[in-house]
Scaffold this motif. Structure first.
Motif, PDB file in Angstrom:
ATOM      1  N   GLY A 173       0.950  -0.636  -0.093  1.00  0.00           N
ATOM      2  CA  GLY A 173      -0.004  -0.116   0.257  1.00  0.00           C
ATOM      3  C   GLY A 173       0.744   1.000   0.441  1.00  0.00           C
ATOM      4  O   GLY A 173       2.570   0.902  -0.105  1.00  0.00           O
ATOM      5  N   VAL A 174       0.416   2.151   0.031  1.00  0.00           N
ATOM      6  CA  VAL A 174       1.056   3.766   0.192  1.00  0.00           C
ATOM      7  C   VAL A 174       1.988   3.732   1.480  1.00  0.00           C
ATOM      8  O   VAL A 174       3.021   4.178   1.096  1.00  0.00           O
ATOM      9  CB  VAL A 174      -0.026   4.908   0.372  1.00  0.00           C
ATOM     10  N   LEU A 175       1.526   3.500   2.254  1.00  0.00           N
ATOM     11  CA  LEU A 175       2.725   3.653   3.267  1.00  0.00           C
ATOM     12  C   LEU A 175       3.687   2.654   2.895  1.00  0.00           C
ATOM     13  O   LEU A 175       5.186   2.765   3.287  1.00  0.00           O
ATOM     14  CB  LEU A 175       2.221   3.087   5.066  1.00  0.00           C
ATOM     15  N   GLU A 176       3.268   0.829   2.008  1.00  0.00           N
ATOM     16  CA  GLU A 176       4.570   0.459   2.341  1.00  0.00           C
ATOM     17  C   GLU A 176       5.465   1.255   1.235  1.00  0.00           C
ATOM     18  O   GLU A 176       6.511   0.735   0.904  1.00  0.00           O
ATOM     19  CB  GLU A 176       4.113  -0.914   1.692  1.00  0.00           C
ATOM     20  N   ARG A 177       4.867   1.216   0.091  1.00  0.00           N
ATOM     21  CA  ARG A 177       5.718   1.810  -0.821  1.00  0.00           C
ATOM     22  C   ARG A 177       6.327   3.461  -0.525  1.00  0.00           C
ATOM     23  O   ARG A 177       7.328   3.291  -1.099  1.00  0.00           O
ATOM     24  CB  ARG A 177       4.814   1.825  -1.982  1.00  0.00           C
ATOM     25  N   ASP A 178       5.812   4.166  -0.044  1.00  0.00           N
ATOM     26  CA  ASP A 178       7.056   5.471  -0.181  1.00  0.00           C
ATOM     27  C   ASP A 178       7.431   5.473   1.086  1.00  0.00           C
ATOM     28  O   ASP A 178       8.721   5.743   0.963  1.00  0.00           O
ATOM     29  CB  ASP A 178       5.789   6.926   0.561  1.00  0.00           C
ATOM     30  N   GLY A 179       7.212   4.004   2.209  1.00  0.00           N
ATOM     31  CA  GLY A 179       8.291   4.261   3.130  1.00  0.00           C
ATOM     32  C   GLY A 179       9.036   3.336   2.315  1.00  0.00           C
ATOM     33  O   GLY A 179      10.595   3.617   3.544  1.00  0.00           O
ATOM     34  N   GLY A 180       9.570   2.498   1.386  1.00  0.00           N
ATOM     35  CA  GLY A 180      10.499   2.283   0.318  1.00  0.00           C
ATOM     36  C   GLY A 180      11.104   2.437  -0.573  1.00  0.00           C
ATOM     37  O   GLY A 180      11.710   2.176  -1.332  1.00  0.00           O
ATOM     38  N   TYR A 181      10.719   3.554  -1.102  1.00  0.00           N
ATOM     39  CA  TYR A 181      10.740   4.248  -2.618  1.00  0.00           C
ATOM     40  C   TYR A 181      12.063   4.514  -2.244  1.00  0.00           C
ATOM     41  O   TYR A 181      12.819   4.666  -3.395  1.00  0.00           O
ATOM     42  CB  TYR A 181       9.907   5.565  -2.490  1.00  0.00           C
ATOM     43  N   HIS A 182      13.216   5.301  -1.415  1.00  0.00           N
ATOM     44  CA  HIS A 182      14.823   4.845  -1.164  1.00  0.00           C
ATOM     45  C   HIS A 182      15.151   4.330  -0.530  1.00  0.00           C
ATOM     46  O   HIS A 182      16.292   4.492  -0.396  1.00  0.00           O
ATOM     47  CB  HIS A 182      14.868   7.128  -1.365  1.00  0.00           C
TER      48      HIS A 182
END
Length: 472
Positions: A361-370
């Motif tokens: 989800g958004v939290l997992e993706r944005d939290g792992g973006y970099h």
């Protein structure tokens, strides 16, 4: 796919009409849509106009340099893909202004992405006039020494929450002036660039300013200022407060560029001494264990030894503050821990925060973006750094070859934003990204020119003994 992203996967659409189009073998069928009140309905003519436009883009790119004239088909295709990102952004001060869409379908025009992309999208494709219009457009928005990161819409205010867009502006001007020798444009912008340096030296927004060691510090709590800018609610995932390595590589590069500009314009050089101080200070980034550079120094928690790709710019930019040995160590560390066929990982595998894939989800993706995903735009700088260290343009250019496969992964004929950190490096993020296309193009052209120069030097070396023997 929206469900996989943790977003609403069911939507309601307003139906404004229906079109029934009978298909006839061998004939074009379609719908004509236009901003004109009475668009022409001749589909064959519309197709011809589009094909003619595409042919002109490719022809201009191919004619722009000997390197592009010999480019393989996938590079030529990227030259065409580059055209999709440039658009008109007129303003009161620059009526013919232009800018760059960072990516499709989710991005607008961002200062950072535009400056990084400019050489590849415009200079490598033989369109310096577009480069000049973009540079003039952004120059008109400089405020307190800073370029906006997010450009304003009509009636909106620009956002200046970036520490690196302003520094990439100097590198974009260097590339443009080197390609065109446009001293008139340089003379016009030089006072703006000088003022930007002064603002950085005395301090500007978000704690950005020169410290006693000659390096740039940057950052305030709750704000993300570097390209590693993911934020979820109030959580800044990689705040990087302190002295980020690429910010200071860019700062040193900008000072050396301004020193050269001043000399070319016959003006007093107030920048060389500051560059010398930054170079001395930059030595603090070098790790004592030989594992490249710290990612951030003087942060709230001390120095950050995370192995990230930001250090590659201390080697790939035209002016490096590092010794040859330290440059080689940086390339070696990035090659060993971060290099993939499609770019550099944003964090080394094995790190506690490493994300092998960009999903959830958004939290997992944005939290792992970099925190592990591979970024395509970094492959170009890595190949240039590898050439600087190894001196073999052919080998460095071969590093780019894997990117040709990416043209068939998502949006056909272009390159997307990111890829999973772990093999098989599934493509993720925006399927069409400006700097992924641009940095690949720019590096390929520059390495091809270096390759040709090396061949010419070798040919001269072989010819000289023959001529000498004949004269004897």
């Amino acid at each position: 796919m929206e469900a996989e992203r943790g977003l609403e996967s069911t939507d309601n659409h307003l139906c404004v009409g229906e079109a029934t189009i009978p298909l006839v073998p061998g004939q074009w069928r379609g719908i004509a849509a236009s901003l004109d009140a009475a668009p022409p309905a001749d589909l064959a003519a519309a197709l011809r106009r589009r094909v003619d436009h595409d042919r002109a883009i490719v022809s201009t790119a191919v004619a722009s340099s000997a390197a592009m004239a010999q480019a393989p088909p996938w590079i030529t295709r990227l030259a065409l893909a580059a055209d999709a990102f440039v658009f008109c952004r007129p303003s009161a001060s620059v009526p013919d202004g232009q800018s760059v869409i960072a990516g499709y379908p989710w991005f607008g025009d961002w200062g950072r992405d535009t400056m990084i992309s400019l050489p590849g999208l415009t200079l490598a494709t033989g369109r310096p006039e577009v480069a000049r219009r973009i540079l003039k457009t952004f120059a008109s928005f400089v405020s307190e020494g800073m370029l906006p990161n997010v450009f304003p819409g009509a009636g909106d205010r620009p956002e200046y929450n970036t520490a690196d867009a302003s520094l990439w502006f100097f590198e974009a001007w260097r590339a443009y002036v080197d390609a065109t020798a446009d001293m008139s444009a340089l003379g016009e912008v030089f006072p703006v660039l000088s003022d930007m340096i002064e603002w950085h030296q005395k301090g500007t927004r978000f704690g950005i300013g020169v410290d006693a060691d000659g390096l740039l510090r940057a950052g305030t709590a709750g704000v993300q200022l570097t390209w590693m800018d993911a934020k979820v609610g109030d959580w800044v995932v990689t705040p990087r407060i302190g002295k980020p390595v690429e910010i200071n590589a860019l700062w040193y590069n900008a000072l050396r560029i301004m020193s050269a500009f001043a000399q070319r314009l016959g003006k007093a050089d107030h920048f060389g001494a500051a560059a010398d101080a930054a170079k001395r200070g930059f030595a603090r980034f070098v790790r004592g264990d030989g594992e490249g550079l710290y990612d951030v120094i003087d942060g709230p928690d001390g120095d950050d030894a995370s192995i990230r790709p930001n250090q590659i710019f201390a080697v790939s930019l035209p002016h490096s503050p590092l010794s040859a040995d330290d440059q080689a160590r940086v390339v070696r560390v990035c090659r060993r821990h971060l290099l993939t066929s499609f770019g550099l990982r944003s964090l080394a595998p094995g790190s506690p925060a490493y994300h092998p894939s960009y999903d959830g989800g958004v939290l997992e993706r944005d939290g792992g973006y970099h925190q592990g995903p591979v970024w395509g735009w970094l492959l170009g700088p890595f190949s240039l750094a590898a050439y600087r260290v190894g001196g073999n343009a052919t080998a460095a250019k071969a590093t780019l070859a894997g990117m040709s496969d990416a043209l068939e992964d998502q949006a056909v004929g272009t390159v997307g934003e990111i890829f999973d950190g772990d093999p098989p490096h599934h493509p993720r993020g925006a399927p069409v990204q400006a700097w992924s296309v641009a940095c690949t193009l720019d590096a390929w052209r520059r390495l091809s020119e270096a390759e040709a120069a090396a061949r010419g030097a070798n040919d001269e070396g072989r010819a000289e003994p023959t001529a000498h023997a004949a004269s004897n």
